[in-house]
Design a protein around this motif. Structure first.
Motif, PDB file in Angstrom:
ATOM      1  N   UNK A   2       0.840  -1.195   0.000  1.00  0.00           N
ATOM      2  CA  UNK A   2       0.000   0.000   0.000  1.00  0.00           C
ATOM      3  C   UNK A   2       0.873   1.242   0.000  1.00  0.00           C
ATOM      4  N   UNK A   3       0.361   2.302  -0.636  1.00  0.00           N
ATOM      5  CA  UNK A   3       1.094   3.561  -0.712  1.00  0.00           C
ATOM      6  C   UNK A   3       0.384   4.616   0.128  1.00  0.00           C
ATOM      7  N   UNK A   4       1.190   5.398   0.850  1.00  0.00           N
ATOM      8  CA  UNK A   4       0.667   6.515   1.633  1.00  0.00           C
ATOM      9  C   UNK A   4       1.488   7.763   1.327  1.00  0.00           C
ATOM     10  N   UNK A   5       0.797   8.876   1.221  1.00  0.00           N
ATOM     11  CA  UNK A   5       1.449  10.161   1.019  1.00  0.00           C
ATOM     12  C   UNK A   5       1.564  10.860   2.364  1.00  0.00           C
ATOM     13  N   UNK A   6       2.782  11.204   2.745  1.00  0.00           N
ATOM     14  CA  UNK A   6       3.034  12.003   3.940  1.00  0.00           C
ATOM     15  C   UNK A   6       3.229  13.434   3.459  1.00  0.00           C
ATOM     16  N   UNK A   7       2.240  14.275   3.725  1.00  0.00           N
ATOM     17  CA  UNK A   7       2.179  15.613   3.165  1.00  0.00           C
ATOM     18  C   UNK A   7       2.309  16.656   4.275  1.00  0.00           C
ATOM     19  N   UNK A   8       3.302  17.510   4.158  1.00  0.00           N
ATOM     20  CA  UNK A   8       3.551  18.555   5.151  1.00  0.00           C
ATOM     21  C   UNK A   8       3.466  19.926   4.512  1.00  0.00           C
ATOM     22  N   UNK A   9       2.766  20.831   5.187  1.00  0.00           N
ATOM     23  CA  UNK A   9       2.527  22.162   4.669  1.00  0.00           C
ATOM     24  C   UNK A   9       3.552  23.185   5.099  1.00  0.00           C
ATOM     25  N   UNK A  10       3.138  24.457   5.095  1.00  0.00           N
ATOM     26  CA  UNK A  10       4.060  25.574   5.260  1.00  0.00           C
ATOM     27  C   UNK A  10       4.818  25.555   6.579  1.00  0.00           C
ATOM     28  N   UNK A  11       6.067  25.901   6.465  1.00  0.00           N
ATOM     29  CA  UNK A  11       7.012  26.074   7.568  1.00  0.00           C
ATOM     30  C   UNK A  11       7.467  24.772   8.218  1.00  0.00           C
ATOM     31  N   UNK A  12       6.915  23.645   7.801  1.00  0.00           N
ATOM     32  CA  UNK A  12       7.345  22.387   8.404  1.00  0.00           C
ATOM     33  C   UNK A  12       8.732  21.974   7.927  1.00  0.00           C
ATOM     34  N   UNK A  13       9.223  22.591   6.871  1.00  0.00           N
ATOM     35  CA  UNK A  13      10.607  22.388   6.470  1.00  0.00           C
ATOM     36  C   UNK A  13      11.571  22.971   7.504  1.00  0.00           C
ATOM     37  N   UNK A  14      11.056  23.788   8.420  1.00  0.00           N
ATOM     38  CA  UNK A  14      11.889  24.392   9.472  1.00  0.00           C
ATOM     39  C   UNK A  14      11.871  23.603  10.781  1.00  0.00           C
ATOM     40  N   UNK A  15      11.245  22.427  10.777  1.00  0.00           N
ATOM     41  CA  UNK A  15      11.235  21.621  12.006  1.00  0.00           C
ATOM     42  C   UNK A  15      12.664  21.425  12.511  1.00  0.00           C
ATOM     43  N   UNK A  16      12.798  21.470  13.803  1.00  0.00           N
ATOM     44  CA  UNK A  16      14.110  21.328  14.431  1.00  0.00           C
ATOM     45  C   UNK A  16      14.738  22.664  14.757  1.00  0.00           C
ATOM     46  N   UNK A  17      14.353  23.694  14.019  1.00  0.00           N
ATOM     47  CA  UNK A  17      14.880  25.035  14.288  1.00  0.00           C
ATOM     48  C   UNK A  17      13.766  26.022  14.611  1.00  0.00           C
ATOM     49  N   UNK A  18      12.573  25.788  14.110  1.00  0.00           N
ATOM     50  CA  UNK A  18      11.444  26.691  14.324  1.00  0.00           C
ATOM     51  C   UNK A  18      10.784  26.405  15.667  1.00  0.00           C
ATOM     52  N   UNK A  19      10.822  27.349  16.567  1.00  0.00           N
ATOM     53  CA  UNK A  19      10.143  27.259  17.858  1.00  0.00           C
ATOM     54  C   UNK A  19      10.239  25.852  18.478  1.00  0.00           C
ATOM     55  N   UNK A  20      11.450  25.401  18.791  1.00  0.00           N
ATOM     56  CA  UNK A  20      11.607  24.037  19.309  1.00  0.00           C
ATOM     57  C   UNK A  20      10.850  23.794  20.616  1.00  0.00           C
ATOM     58  N   UNK A  21      10.543  24.835  21.360  1.00  0.00           N
ATOM     59  CA  UNK A  21       9.743  24.667  22.574  1.00  0.00           C
ATOM     60  C   UNK A  21       8.326  24.210  22.277  1.00  0.00           C
ATOM     61  N   UNK A  22       7.851  24.493  21.084  1.00  0.00           N
ATOM     62  CA  UNK A  22       6.507  24.073  20.663  1.00  0.00           C
ATOM     63  C   UNK A  22       6.578  22.819  19.797  1.00  0.00           C
ATOM     64  N   UNK A  23       7.510  22.810  18.842  1.00  0.00           N
ATOM     65  CA  UNK A  23       7.533  21.754  17.829  1.00  0.00           C
ATOM     66  C   UNK A  23       8.615  20.705  18.033  1.00  0.00           C
TER      67      UNK A  23
END
Length: 148
Positions: A2-23
Protein backbone atom coordinates in the motif's frame (compact mmCIF):
# COMPACT_ATOMS: atom_id res chain seq x y z
CA UNK A 1 2.33 -2.85 -0.95
CA UNK A 2 0.00 0.00 0.00
CA UNK A 3 1.09 3.56 -0.71
CA UNK A 4 0.67 6.51 1.63
CA UNK A 5 1.45 10.16 1.02
CA UNK A 6 3.03 12.00 3.94
CA UNK A 7 2.18 15.61 3.17
CA UNK A 8 3.55 18.56 5.15
CA UNK A 9 2.53 22.16 4.67
CA UNK A 10 4.06 25.57 5.26
CA UNK A 11 7.01 26.07 7.57
CA UNK A 12 7.34 22.39 8.40
CA UNK A 13 10.61 22.39 6.47
CA UNK A 14 11.89 24.39 9.47
CA UNK A 15 11.24 21.62 12.01
CA UNK A 16 14.11 21.33 14.43
CA UNK A 17 14.88 25.03 14.29
CA UNK A 18 11.44 26.69 14.32
CA UNK A 19 10.14 27.26 17.86
CA UNK A 20 11.61 24.04 19.31
CA UNK A 21 9.74 24.67 22.57
CA UNK A 22 6.51 24.07 20.66
CA UNK A 23 7.53 21.75 17.83
CA UNK A 24 10.51 19.91 19.32
CA UNK A 25 14.00 19.35 17.99
CA UNK A 26 13.35 16.70 15.34
CA UNK A 27 13.92 17.78 11.75
CA UNK A 28 11.42 17.03 8.98
CA UNK A 29 13.95 14.57 7.53
CA UNK A 30 13.92 12.71 10.88
CA UNK A 31 10.12 12.55 10.84
CA UNK A 32 10.07 11.29 7.27
CA UNK A 33 12.63 8.57 8.07
CA UNK A 34 10.66 7.54 11.17
CA UNK A 35 7.41 7.18 9.22
CA UNK A 36 9.09 5.48 6.27
CA UNK A 37 10.65 2.89 8.59
CA UNK A 38 7.36 2.19 10.36
CA UNK A 39 5.62 2.08 7.00
CA UNK A 40 7.99 -0.57 5.73
CA UNK A 41 7.36 -2.65 8.85
CA UNK A 42 3.59 -2.39 8.29
CA UNK A 43 3.72 -3.04 4.55
CA UNK A 44 3.27 0.57 3.42
CA UNK A 45 5.39 2.49 0.94
CA UNK A 46 5.66 6.07 2.19
CA UNK A 47 6.07 9.00 -0.20
CA UNK A 48 7.03 12.30 1.44
CA UNK A 49 6.29 15.79 0.19
CA UNK A 50 6.53 19.24 1.78
CA UNK A 51 5.58 22.58 0.33
CA UNK A 52 5.00 26.12 1.51
CA UNK A 53 2.57 26.61 -1.40
CA UNK A 54 -1.12 25.78 -1.15
CA UNK A 55 -1.57 24.80 -4.80
CA UNK A 56 1.33 22.35 -4.65
CA UNK A 57 -0.31 20.61 -1.69
CA UNK A 58 -3.64 20.44 -3.52
CA UNK A 59 -1.89 18.97 -6.58
CA UNK A 60 -0.30 16.28 -4.40
CA UNK A 61 -3.68 15.36 -2.89
CA UNK A 62 -5.14 14.98 -6.38
CA UNK A 63 -2.15 12.94 -7.58
CA UNK A 64 -2.38 10.59 -4.60
CA UNK A 65 -5.98 9.89 -5.60
CA UNK A 66 -5.19 9.41 -9.30
CA UNK A 67 -2.17 7.21 -8.50
CA UNK A 68 -4.22 4.86 -6.31
CA UNK A 69 -2.73 5.70 -2.92
CA UNK A 70 -4.35 3.99 0.05
CA UNK A 71 -4.14 7.02 2.35
CA UNK A 72 -2.74 10.43 3.14
CA UNK A 73 -1.23 11.79 6.33
CA UNK A 74 -1.33 15.58 6.24
CA UNK A 75 -0.04 18.30 8.47
CA UNK A 76 -1.52 21.33 6.71
CA UNK A 77 0.25 23.75 9.03
CA UNK A 78 -1.36 27.20 9.02
CA UNK A 79 -3.55 26.17 6.07
CA UNK A 80 -5.52 24.10 8.59
CA UNK A 81 -7.32 27.19 9.72
CA UNK A 82 -8.37 28.78 6.44
CA UNK A 83 -7.64 26.72 3.31
CA UNK A 84 -10.94 25.81 1.77
CA UNK A 85 -8.94 24.76 -1.29
CA UNK A 86 -7.17 22.01 0.66
CA UNK A 87 -10.43 21.14 2.42
CA UNK A 88 -12.21 20.74 -0.93
CA UNK A 89 -9.33 18.68 -2.37
CA UNK A 90 -9.61 16.26 0.55
CA UNK A 91 -13.40 16.14 0.24
CA UNK A 92 -13.07 15.40 -3.48
CA UNK A 93 -11.07 12.20 -3.12
CA UNK A 94 -12.17 8.81 -1.93
CA UNK A 95 -9.21 7.78 0.21
CA UNK A 96 -8.76 8.20 3.97
CA UNK A 97 -6.87 11.25 5.18
CA UNK A 98 -5.53 11.66 8.71
CA UNK A 99 -4.78 15.21 9.87
CA UNK A 100 -1.81 15.59 12.19
CA UNK A 101 -0.57 18.47 14.33
CA UNK A 102 2.57 18.33 16.42
CA UNK A 103 1.30 20.77 19.03
CA UNK A 104 -2.12 20.81 20.65
CA UNK A 105 -3.79 23.45 18.50
CA UNK A 106 -6.65 23.71 21.00
CA UNK A 107 -4.28 24.79 23.77
CA UNK A 108 -2.75 27.59 21.70
CA UNK A 109 -3.93 30.90 20.26
CA UNK A 110 -7.67 31.05 19.57
CA UNK A 111 -7.19 31.37 15.79
CA UNK A 112 -5.62 27.89 15.82
CA UNK A 113 -8.64 26.23 17.45
CA UNK A 114 -10.61 25.85 14.22
CA UNK A 115 -9.67 23.37 11.53
CA UNK A 116 -11.53 23.76 8.25
CA UNK A 117 -9.94 20.54 7.02
CA UNK A 118 -10.87 18.27 9.95
CA UNK A 119 -14.52 17.70 8.98
CA UNK A 120 -13.47 15.99 5.73
CA UNK A 121 -10.72 13.79 7.22
CA UNK A 122 -11.00 10.33 8.74
CA UNK A 123 -9.61 11.82 11.96
CA UNK A 124 -7.10 14.07 13.68
CA UNK A 125 -4.08 13.36 15.84
CA UNK A 126 -3.08 16.43 17.80
CA UNK A 127 -0.54 17.29 20.45
CA UNK A 128 1.65 14.19 20.63
CA UNK A 129 4.69 15.79 19.04
CA UNK A 130 6.24 14.07 16.05
CA UNK A 131 5.06 10.72 17.48
CA UNK A 132 1.67 11.75 16.08
CA UNK A 133 2.93 10.98 12.59
CA UNK A 134 3.50 7.36 13.55
CA UNK A 135 0.12 7.25 15.27
CA UNK A 136 -1.45 8.51 12.05
CA UNK A 137 0.14 5.71 10.04
CA UNK A 138 -1.01 3.15 12.60
CA UNK A 139 -4.54 4.60 12.31
CA UNK A 140 -4.43 4.38 8.51
CA UNK A 141 -3.21 0.82 8.73
CA UNK A 142 -6.10 -0.06 11.04
CA UNK A 143 -8.63 1.62 8.73
CA UNK A 144 -7.18 -0.36 5.83
CA UNK A 145 -7.51 -3.64 7.71
CA UNK A 146 -11.10 -2.84 8.68
CA UNK A 147 -12.02 -1.98 5.09
CA UNK A 148 -10.43 -5.17 3.83
Amino acid sequence: MKKVLLLNGPNLNLLGTREPGIYGGDRLKDVEEMVTTLGGNLGWEVFCYQSNHEGDLIDQIHEAFFQGYSGIIINPGAYTHYSYGIRDAIAGINIPVIEIHISNIHARESFRHVSVTAPVTAGQIIGFGVKGYELALIALNQLSLERG
